[in-house]
Design an enzyme around this catalytic site. Structure first.
Site, short mmCIF file in Angstrom:
data_model
loop_
_atom_site.label_atom_id
_atom_site.label_comp_id
_atom_site.label_asym_id
_atom_site.label_seq_id
_atom_site.Cartn_x
_atom_site.Cartn_y
_atom_site.Cartn_z
N LEU A 116 0.81 -1.21 0.00
CA LEU A 116 0.00 0.00 0.00
C LEU A 116 0.85 1.27 0.00
O LEU A 116 0.43 2.31 0.50
CB LEU A 116 -0.94 0.01 1.22
CG LEU A 116 -1.87 -1.19 1.35
CD1 LEU A 116 -2.68 -1.09 2.63
CD2 LEU A 116 -2.78 -1.30 0.13
N CYS A 117 2.01 1.22 -0.58
CA CYS A 117 2.96 2.32 -0.57
C CYS A 117 2.93 3.06 -1.91
O CYS A 117 2.62 2.47 -2.95
CB CYS A 117 4.36 1.74 -0.32
SG CYS A 117 5.69 2.95 -0.27
N GLY A 118 3.28 4.31 -1.88
CA GLY A 118 3.41 5.06 -3.13
C GLY A 118 4.48 4.49 -4.04
O GLY A 118 4.47 4.71 -5.25
#
Length: 190
Positions: free
Chosen positions: A66-68
């Site tokens: 769920l990281c950029g």
């Protein structure tokens, strides 16, 4: 007053636990630990043993779903496709250490890596990469490269053929960056 020879003999005695100060009886120096001494639990079971890749470069990357930076999975897969036949291994290490961005379990991690980004390189089970509970590989890497600690998801350690950290790349450096490809190519020919 103790002379230099007596002081050295005393230090050898203290270090070896015996009064023998002769170099004939000295213990051989221990070799430094390499990355090949570590293993990770695989995402779907079994072990990912780094010794199985001894003599080949390994790119170890802490990942998060769920990281950029999660789209870097695509660049990692591209590197894997480009260099795996020449000996490179990439190992993704899902971690929830930075921003709680890997909250899911095995099926969620597999969904992101394998279904969304079509990753085919090995992925470990969720693992801590920082602090007192860090995986032993990451504690070792911190000792090898104290100035290059992971500060976020998608930090990349390149382990050279000799089993030591050859290079490190921050999260901001894309896997497809020329610096990464050049370092991998250099490690493959070393």
């Amino acid at each position: 007053m103790i002379n230099r020879r007596q002081m050295i003999a005393t230090m050898v005695w203290a270090a070896t636990g015996s009064g023998v100060a002769s170099s004939v009886h000295a213990q051989p120096a221990m070799s430094r630990i390499t990355a090949y001494g570590f293993s990770f639990q695989g995402l779907k079971g079994g072990d990912i043993r780094l010794v199985d890749y001894a003599g080949k470069p390994i790119l170890v990357v802490n990942t998060a779903s769920l990281c950029g930076y999660t789209p870097q999975y695509a660049g990692l897969q591209q590197l894997w496709t480009q260099f795996r036949d020449r000996g490179l291994t990439i190992i993704g290490v899902p971690s929830n250490d930075f921003g709680g961005q890997e909250p899911g379990g095995t099926s969620e991690i597999a969904e992101t890596a394998e279904q969304t980004y079509h990753v085919t390189f090995p992925i470990t089970a969720k693992t801590s990469v920082k602090g007192p509970n860090a995986h032993p590989f990451y504690k070792w890497a911190a000792a090898e490269r104290p100035a290059d600690l992971p500060s976020w998801n998608f930090h990349k350690y390149l382990v050279g053929r000799d089993g030591h950290i050859a290079d490190a790349f921050s999260s901001r450096i894309e896997p497809t960056d020329t610096r990464v490809a050049t370092a991998i190519a250099r490690s493959l020919t070393a």
